[in-house]
Design a protein around this motif. Sequence first.
Motif, PDB file in Angstrom:
ATOM      1  N   ARG A 174       0.849  -1.198   0.000  1.00  0.00           N
ATOM      2  CA  ARG A 174       0.000   0.000   0.000  1.00  0.00           C
ATOM      3  C   ARG A 174       0.881   1.244   0.000  1.00  0.00           C
ATOM      4  O   ARG A 174       2.073   1.176   0.294  1.00  0.00           O
ATOM      5  CB  ARG A 174      -0.918   0.021   1.221  1.00  0.00           C
ATOM      6  N   ARG A 229       0.387   5.948   0.072  1.00  0.00           N
ATOM      7  CA  ARG A 229      -0.468   7.128   0.002  1.00  0.00           C
ATOM      8  C   ARG A 229       0.111   8.084  -1.035  1.00  0.00           C
ATOM      9  O   ARG A 229       1.328   8.232  -1.138  1.00  0.00           O
ATOM     10  CB  ARG A 229      -0.569   7.805   1.373  1.00  0.00           C
ATOM     11  N   ASP A 246       6.985  -0.607  -2.398  1.00  0.00           N
ATOM     12  CA  ASP A 246       5.729   0.137  -2.377  1.00  0.00           C
ATOM     13  C   ASP A 246       5.813   1.420  -3.195  1.00  0.00           C
ATOM     14  O   ASP A 246       4.811   1.861  -3.773  1.00  0.00           O
ATOM     15  CB  ASP A 246       5.316   0.437  -0.937  1.00  0.00           C
ATOM     16  N   HIS A 249       4.175   5.896   2.840  1.00  0.00           N
ATOM     17  CA  HIS A 249       3.333   4.959   3.577  1.00  0.00           C
ATOM     18  C   HIS A 249       2.318   5.715   4.414  1.00  0.00           C
ATOM     19  O   HIS A 249       2.522   6.871   4.761  1.00  0.00           O
ATOM     20  CB  HIS A 249       4.186   4.064   4.485  1.00  0.00           C
TER      21      HIS A 249
END
Length: 214
Positions: free
Chosen positions: A171, A173, A191, A214
Amino acid sequence: MSRITVLGGTGYAGSAIVAEAAARGHRVTALSRSLPEAPLPNVTYVQGDAADEATLSAPIEGADAVVGAIAPRGPLAHTFRDAYRTIARLADDAGAPLYVVGGASSLRPAPGADRFVTDLSDIPAELHDEIRSGAALILEDLPAAPATLDWIFVSPALRFGARMPGERLGRYRLGDDVAVQPDGGAISAADYALGFVDLIEKGEHHRVQVNLSH
């Protein structure tokens, strides 16, 4: 599936992007000064100098997207910006968007605030030239590129690199030119690559800076 050329494809960020794109079935060409010890299947590796236009021409000409993952250090310490001007011109000629692996120093801690690069007092002096060269791409060079060039400058979180690899969390952001996390944040290479290839596949951002954390 897209044809993606990654310049600096065996470096820390570049190799992660190559692996992520290849795993999704894209046709990936990785150009770098040295070939990897463990090449990935279904990736075409090209050994050469990213500052040499003749070396760059063929891999960029046939690409649907070009990724610049070269760093302003070592052999490119003094030719980094010139190399990117050539890369940008070739990508523009090929009609391929240019996705640039940026740095966190060009981000802002808050909307309207000065960018981190304006105050490097807490950074070792020997890194200042490298940091400023990297930031100059988004502060000066890319915005000045012809309007026909579609570029996206992708800054990782502050804590990103081989010395702080982190773990794959699956994941991330996504933010703009303001750091997702006020303290700069962190993200692993896996990521960062996840978000990076998502950006290529979605194609929703144009001539902007974004950041992944993150």
